[in-house]
Design a protein around this motif. Sequence first.
Motif, PDB file in Angstrom:
ATOM      1  N   PRO A  50       0.842  -1.201   0.000  1.00  0.00           N
ATOM      2  CA  PRO A  50       0.000   0.000   0.000  1.00  0.00           C
ATOM      3  C   PRO A  50       0.880   1.256   0.000  1.00  0.00           C
ATOM      4  CG  PRO A  50      -0.815  -1.592   1.590  1.00  0.00           C
ATOM      5  CD  PRO A  50       0.504  -2.117   1.090  1.00  0.00           C
ATOM      6  N   PRO A  51       0.527   2.272  -0.805  1.00  0.00           N
ATOM      7  CA  PRO A  51       1.380   3.463  -0.905  1.00  0.00           C
ATOM      8  C   PRO A  51       1.715   4.089   0.440  1.00  0.00           C
ATOM      9  CG  PRO A  51      -0.281   3.498  -2.616  1.00  0.00           C
ATOM     10  CD  PRO A  51      -0.622   2.339  -1.731  1.00  0.00           C
ATOM     11  N   ILE A  52       0.766   4.120   1.352  1.00  0.00           N
ATOM     12  CA  ILE A  52       1.043   4.746   2.648  1.00  0.00           C
ATOM     13  C   ILE A  52       2.097   3.954   3.422  1.00  0.00           C
ATOM     14  CG2 ILE A  52      -0.757   3.552   3.973  1.00  0.00           C
ATOM     15  CD1 ILE A  52      -1.334   6.313   5.274  1.00  0.00           C
ATOM     16  N   VAL A  53       2.091   2.629   3.239  1.00  0.00           N
ATOM     17  CA  VAL A  53       3.128   1.801   3.857  1.00  0.00           C
ATOM     18  C   VAL A  53       4.461   2.052   3.163  1.00  0.00           C
ATOM     19  CG1 VAL A  53       3.875  -0.552   4.335  1.00  0.00           C
ATOM     20  CG2 VAL A  53       1.461   0.058   4.566  1.00  0.00           C
ATOM     21  N   GLY A  54       4.416   2.218   1.856  1.00  0.00           N
ATOM     22  CA  GLY A  54       5.638   2.569   1.139  1.00  0.00           C
ATOM     23  C   GLY A  54       6.230   3.875   1.644  1.00  0.00           C
ATOM     24  N   GLY A  55       5.371   4.839   1.953  1.00  0.00           N
ATOM     25  CA  GLY A  55       5.854   6.103   2.511  1.00  0.00           C
ATOM     26  C   GLY A  55       6.527   5.905   3.853  1.00  0.00           C
ATOM     27  N   VAL A  56       5.951   5.047   4.687  1.00  0.00           N
ATOM     28  CA  VAL A  56       6.562   4.755   5.989  1.00  0.00           C
ATOM     29  C   VAL A  56       7.925   4.097   5.800  1.00  0.00           C
ATOM     30  CG1 VAL A  56       6.341   3.387   8.096  1.00  0.00           C
ATOM     31  CG2 VAL A  56       4.342   4.570   7.162  1.00  0.00           C
ATOM     32  N   MET A  57       8.009   3.180   4.839  1.00  0.00           N
ATOM     33  CA  MET A  57       9.281   2.521   4.565  1.00  0.00           C
ATOM     34  C   MET A  57      10.337   3.528   4.123  1.00  0.00           C
ATOM     35  SD  MET A  57       7.632  -0.768   2.581  1.00  0.00           S
ATOM     36  CE  MET A  57       9.181  -1.352   1.918  1.00  0.00           C
ATOM     37  N   GLY A 101      -0.694   8.579  -1.122  1.00  0.00           N
ATOM     38  CA  GLY A 101      -0.348   7.949   0.149  1.00  0.00           C
ATOM     39  C   GLY A 101       1.101   8.123   0.558  1.00  0.00           C
ATOM     40  N   ALA A 102       2.033   7.695  -0.296  1.00  0.00           N
ATOM     41  CA  ALA A 102       3.451   7.800   0.038  1.00  0.00           C
ATOM     42  C   ALA A 102       3.881   9.263   0.124  1.00  0.00           C
ATOM     43  CB  ALA A 102       4.288   7.065  -1.011  1.00  0.00           C
ATOM     44  N   THR A 103       3.351  10.092  -0.785  1.00  0.00           N
ATOM     45  CA  THR A 103       3.706  11.513  -0.777  1.00  0.00           C
ATOM     46  C   THR A 103       3.266  12.178   0.522  1.00  0.00           C
ATOM     47  OG1 THR A 103       3.482  11.595  -3.172  1.00  0.00           O
ATOM     48  CG2 THR A 103       3.433  13.690  -2.009  1.00  0.00           C
ATOM     49  N   MET A 104       2.065  11.853   0.986  1.00  0.00           N
ATOM     50  CA  MET A 104       1.570  12.443   2.221  1.00  0.00           C
ATOM     51  C   MET A 104       2.463  12.089   3.402  1.00  0.00           C
ATOM     52  SD  MET A 104      -2.081  11.845   4.126  1.00  0.00           S
ATOM     53  CE  MET A 104      -1.585  10.172   4.579  1.00  0.00           C
ATOM     54  N   MET A 105       3.007  10.863   3.410  1.00  0.00           N
ATOM     55  CA  MET A 105       3.845  10.452   4.527  1.00  0.00           C
ATOM     56  C   MET A 105       5.225  11.102   4.472  1.00  0.00           C
ATOM     57  SD  MET A 105       1.951   8.573   6.366  1.00  0.00           S
ATOM     58  CE  MET A 105       3.231   8.008   7.484  1.00  0.00           C
ATOM     59  N   VAL A 106       5.798  11.188   3.276  1.00  0.00           N
ATOM     60  CA  VAL A 106       7.168  11.692   3.152  1.00  0.00           C
ATOM     61  C   VAL A 106       7.207  13.205   3.052  1.00  0.00           C
ATOM     62  CG1 VAL A 106       9.268  11.607   1.737  1.00  0.00           C
ATOM     63  CG2 VAL A 106       7.904   9.542   2.058  1.00  0.00           C
ATOM     64  N   ASP A 109       9.304  16.626   3.598  1.00  0.00           N
ATOM     65  CA  ASP A 109       8.627  17.927   3.561  1.00  0.00           C
ATOM     66  C   ASP A 109       9.328  18.882   2.602  1.00  0.00           C
ATOM     67  OD1 ASP A 109       6.626  17.168   5.348  1.00  0.00           O
ATOM     68  OD2 ASP A 109       7.896  17.608   7.073  1.00  0.00           O
ATOM     69  N   SER A 110       9.611  18.387   1.419  1.00  0.00           N
ATOM     70  CA  SER A 110      10.261  19.177   0.382  1.00  0.00           C
ATOM     71  C   SER A 110       9.917  18.568  -0.966  1.00  0.00           C
ATOM     72  CB  SER A 110      11.782  19.178   0.568  1.00  0.00           C
ATOM     73  OG  SER A 110      12.297  17.857   0.393  1.00  0.00           O
ATOM     74  N   ARG A 111      10.232  19.295  -2.034  1.00  0.00           N
ATOM     75  CA  ARG A 111       9.980  18.745  -3.366  1.00  0.00           C
ATOM     76  C   ARG A 111      10.840  17.509  -3.623  1.00  0.00           C
ATOM     77  NH1 ARG A 111       9.048  23.959  -7.450  1.00  0.00           N
ATOM     78  NH2 ARG A 111       6.939  24.445  -6.665  1.00  0.00           N
ATOM     79  N   ALA A 112      12.027  17.481  -3.023  1.00  0.00           N
ATOM     80  CA  ALA A 112      12.859  16.273  -3.153  1.00  0.00           C
ATOM     81  C   ALA A 112      12.155  15.071  -2.539  1.00  0.00           C
ATOM     82  CB  ALA A 112      14.209  16.498  -2.480  1.00  0.00           C
ATOM     83  N   GLY A 113      11.493  15.293  -1.411  1.00  0.00           N
ATOM     84  CA  GLY A 113      10.735  14.215  -0.780  1.00  0.00           C
ATOM     85  C   GLY A 113       9.574  13.762  -1.648  1.00  0.00           C
TER      86      GLY A 113
END
Length: 285
Positions: free
Chosen positions: A123-130, A229-234, A154-158
Amino acid sequence: MSRVDRNPDGEPSAATADASRLDVGLEWLPRGLAVPALLGAVLLAYFVVPFAVFLSRTREVDVVAGLADPTVRDAIATSLVTAPVSTAVATVFGVPLAYVLSRASFRGKRLVEALVLLPLVVPPIVGGVMLLTVVGRYTPIGAAAAALGVPLTDSRAGVVLAQTFVAAPFLVVTARAGFDGVDPRLEEAARTMGYGRLRTVRLVSLPLARNAIAAGIVLTFVRAIGEFGATMMVAYAPRTMPTQIRVSFIARGIDAIVPIALALLAVAVIVVVVVQLLVGTPRRH
């Protein structure tokens, strides 16, 4: 010739007439595809109806005013900057990986293939946590990058890191399918003419697999620009279009997200059309 049933007056029967009308209605389909076409039409309708109903709400919403909102403009700008970068990164590293997986046999190949597919099944949100466990602010990599003035969260790189993680597998999988479809004998013929491996790939393999690679680029870009999902986490900030859609929906409901959702849809459609025009579509002979 097919048998035509007629009534006592010599005219075709009602059943025959109905069958004839059905044949005319389906004459554009190759024989035997009527049932698959009807089944596919059900799924197609399931795709189209939500789009049509959603677009009908544009008549009730001031789209121009919504797009003039500074937060919406910032989200659009962030997505338009980061998604192409993520797609470019995926292309530069993904196409060579796809070629190696298509042509080489080596110990651990199955593991590499599984690792490529891993971001697709997580799941993308789990990918973000990873990702946070690797590039988070308090990890060695994240802390070193922040000390150099390039924070990875919290940046464009993220945003680019998150988008690339979830979207790049689409490019690898699709490009590999394209390379698998290239006859290795054509590459061998080029090698016998004195072409080196890289020149053979550039002049033979890539042109023949270009439609699959283009499809992978489109899928990667669309997946990246729509990633949430991943973007929101990172990188919750700066907000991308999907993140802003979520925030606006929570704050003001569906009508508030119509302008930015239309912008997201328009960008995706434009990219698909441009790539099709530049690369073309495969033709059946």
